[in-house]
Structures are given as structure tokens and as C-alpha cells.
Write a protein that holds these residues in place. Sequence first.
Motif, PDB file in Angstrom:
ATOM      1  N   ILE A   1       0.803  -1.224   0.000  1.00 45.02           N
ATOM      2  CA  ILE A   1       0.000   0.000   0.000  1.00 45.02           C
ATOM      3  C   ILE A   1       0.838   1.277   0.000  1.00 45.02           C
ATOM      4  O   ILE A   1       0.316   2.361  -0.235  1.00 45.02           O
ATOM      5  CB  ILE A   1      -0.987   0.033   1.187  1.00 45.02           C
ATOM      6  N   TRP A   2       2.144   1.192   0.252  1.00 45.67           N
ATOM      7  CA  TRP A   2       2.989   2.401   0.219  1.00 45.67           C
ATOM      8  C   TRP A   2       4.420   2.048  -0.157  1.00 45.67           C
ATOM      9  O   TRP A   2       5.004   1.119   0.420  1.00 45.67           O
ATOM     10  CB  TRP A   2       3.003   3.100   1.586  1.00 45.67           C
ATOM     11  N   THR A   3       4.978   2.766  -1.119  1.00 47.86           N
ATOM     12  CA  THR A   3       6.408   2.732  -1.408  1.00 47.86           C
ATOM     13  C   THR A   3       6.831   4.125  -1.851  1.00 47.86           C
ATOM     14  O   THR A   3       6.068   4.839  -2.508  1.00 47.86           O
ATOM     15  CB  THR A   3       6.775   1.738  -2.539  1.00 47.86           C
TER      16      THR A   3
ATOM     17  N   ALA B   1       8.274   5.314   5.173  1.00 50.65           N
ATOM     18  CA  ALA B   1       7.178   5.210   6.144  1.00 50.65           C
ATOM     19  C   ALA B   1       7.650   4.502   7.412  1.00 50.65           C
ATOM     20  O   ALA B   1       8.441   3.566   7.371  1.00 50.65           O
ATOM     21  CB  ALA B   1       6.006   4.460   5.524  1.00 50.65           C
ATOM     22  N   ARG B   2       7.127   4.950   8.530  1.00 52.20           N
ATOM     23  CA  ARG B   2       7.410   4.348   9.830  1.00 52.20           C
ATOM     24  C   ARG B   2       6.114   4.254  10.637  1.00 52.20           C
ATOM     25  O   ARG B   2       5.107   4.861  10.318  1.00 52.20           O
ATOM     26  CB  ARG B   2       8.437   5.178  10.603  1.00 52.20           C
TER      27      ARG B   2
ATOM     28  N   THR C   1       2.242  -3.930  -6.020  1.00 51.00           N
ATOM     29  CA  THR C   1       2.194  -2.557  -6.523  1.00 51.00           C
ATOM     30  C   THR C   1       1.281  -1.717  -5.632  1.00 51.00           C
ATOM     31  O   THR C   1       0.128  -2.089  -5.404  1.00 51.00           O
ATOM     32  CB  THR C   1       1.658  -2.529  -7.960  1.00 51.00           C
ATOM     33  N   PRO C   2       1.760  -0.577  -5.122  1.00 47.54           N
ATOM     34  CA  PRO C   2       0.908   0.245  -4.259  1.00 47.54           C
ATOM     35  C   PRO C   2      -0.248   0.849  -5.042  1.00 47.54           C
ATOM     36  O   PRO C   2      -0.226   0.904  -6.281  1.00 47.54           O
ATOM     37  CB  PRO C   2       1.866   1.329  -3.753  1.00 47.54           C
ATOM     38  N   GLY C   3      -1.265   1.319  -4.336  1.00 47.36           N
ATOM     39  CA  GLY C   3      -2.409   1.925  -4.987  1.00 47.36           C
ATOM     40  C   GLY C   3      -2.115   3.337  -5.457  1.00 47.36           C
ATOM     41  O   GLY C   3      -1.021   3.878  -5.238  1.00 47.36           O
ATOM     42  N   ILE C   4      -3.107   3.955  -6.078  1.00 51.60           N
ATOM     43  CA  ILE C   4      -2.912   5.311  -6.605  1.00 51.60           C
ATOM     44  C   ILE C   4      -3.013   6.369  -5.506  1.00 51.60           C
ATOM     45  O   ILE C   4      -2.597   7.510  -5.707  1.00 51.60           O
ATOM     46  CB  ILE C   4      -3.952   5.615  -7.703  1.00 51.60           C
TER      47      ILE C   4
END
Length: 313
Positions: free
Chosen positions: A142-144, A150-151, A199-202
Motif C-alpha cells: 500500500i505504500w512505497t 514510512a514508519r 504494486t501500491p495503490g494510486i
Amino acid sequence: MKKLLLSGIIIFAAINVFPQAGKLSKPSGFIKTEYRKINYDDPKPQSAATFPGITKPIKHVTKIGANKTSTTIPSNIFTGSMNVFGYLISQSRPLQYQKGINAVSFIARKNGTYTASSNSNSGTIIGLWSTNLGTTWDETCIWTNSTNLARYPNGGIYNPSGNTNPVNAYFVASGPIITTAWAGNWYASKQITSPGNTTPGIDQQAHLDASPTIKKHAMARYAFTTIEGGITRSMATVVNDITSTNVGPNGYGLRGAAMVKGIFTAGAFVWSVDSFCPPVNTNSAGTKLLHDVPIQAWDDAGVNGYVVMFGSR
């Protein structure tokens, strides 16, 4: 013999929030601080026959022996994490249950063997879910990001009103961003797919302190809650300087709490911030004497709720 007990009352500040009213109500005041002396007498020994109350027989516990059986609750290792420090904050909410789709969710930093489709680094966040109470799990990225790492992941599942199909629901999560220092907060959502993918989302939003697009806040990692078909909320803090090298509330100048609200619109979330800065004592440096972990609680409809902080009056 008589003993003296000095009792005092410390501050407990609760702010009642009514989103439908269009504005936030301010705290009307605090419990009056007062001290009083109370005398207590040592109780005299009393038998069960003379004790003025209900008595119950003592239940004796016996050890499990050859003729006894015990029930073992099975466990299941379903993921790992690049760093365990993301779960040191007990007020974070990475593990949640969404009853509308009977799904358990867990938001985590990726494990050492997981490879995202791009920018697969220590700041990659994944969402895991199970529809059989943890027997099996699926996961999705969900995040890259290459620089905004991110933490402290904190999040759950947003479920549209009345939906019972997991693939119509969305992961939604938040947490702080670190670059060379704390730099802001990340917010992400992604529709669930079966199976998940790398793959993360938009909907990946980096709200950085250097170029704020919403009111600045720090450490959006507390008390995450999402209401079916309603508002998603994450708690954060309001500070003077989150990059201070003097770690702790005194170092970064704690001023209050921030409630970050997400409203689901056309496949993504629109975020806004309400701040809560209660009038409490300050130290010589001007920092408010508050515990830097705000929490929140809401009714099932997400209409009436409370923001709670502890501090010194």
C-alpha cells in the motif's frame, strides 16, 4: 492504629466532539484540583460469620496431571517486519477487525524477503488480511517511496456502507515519514484485491512539514479508527519542532493533539486536521505538561466521540 492518606486529583481532559455540528466544542473546564486528609482505621479481624457482606467459597485450582487435559490454542506466523520498533507504541492500532466483511487486518512494514514492484526499501508498507480469523492470510503493498520512508504503521480497512465483499473494501493507513529526520506524515489507501499484489495503490499522500498541504502535525500513529461508510481518523500531536535532537516532549515542544480526518471520495481519501490544545501548565521552556500520546473513542456510528489527553493542571 490510624493512618493518614493524602489523596489528590490529577487532570483528566476529555473533549467531546460532534462532527455533525460543523465545529468542535471547547472543553468547558477541568475537575477542580483539591487535596484532603482521610483517616482510615486498620480493620479488625473478622470471621466469615460476622463479615457484613456477601461471601463466596474459595475455588481451589489443581495442577493438570495425567488424568487432566488442556486446550492448546494454535498460533500462526503470518508476516515479519523490517524493524520491530514500529510496534513499540501500544496506542498504535495496526491490528483491527472489520465486521462488515468479517476480516482481520494488519498493517506492517514489509519483511526482509518481500519485494515491492518499485522502491522496495525499509519504508515499504503492506496490508495483510484474513477472512478466516487468521488461519490464512493474503497481503498487498500500500505504500512505497524512494525518499519518504514510512514508519510506525497504523491503520485498518474502510468498508463502504452495507458491503459484504472484501474486494469492495479498502486498506487505509497512516504514520510518520522519515528522510534524514522526521519530515511529515504518510497516508495511503488501496482497494483490496484477491490475491494481493506488490504494486501500491494510486492513493499515496505525503504531507511534508516543508511544504504543508494540510495543517502541520506530527507522528500520525495513534488510535487509528475507521467507521463503516463513515469517517476515518488517526491521532497525532501538535509540536513546535519535531526535528529537535532533544528527544521527547520537552525537546520538540509539545502543544497538544491533532485529529486527522479522512473522508472517502471517488476512490481516495481527503484528509483534514482538527487540533486540540488544552490549557495546562508549562515548563520553563514553554512546553505544555501533557502526555504526548493522545487517544480517541467513538460510538459505532462515528458521530459522538472523545479525544483524551493527560496533563498537569
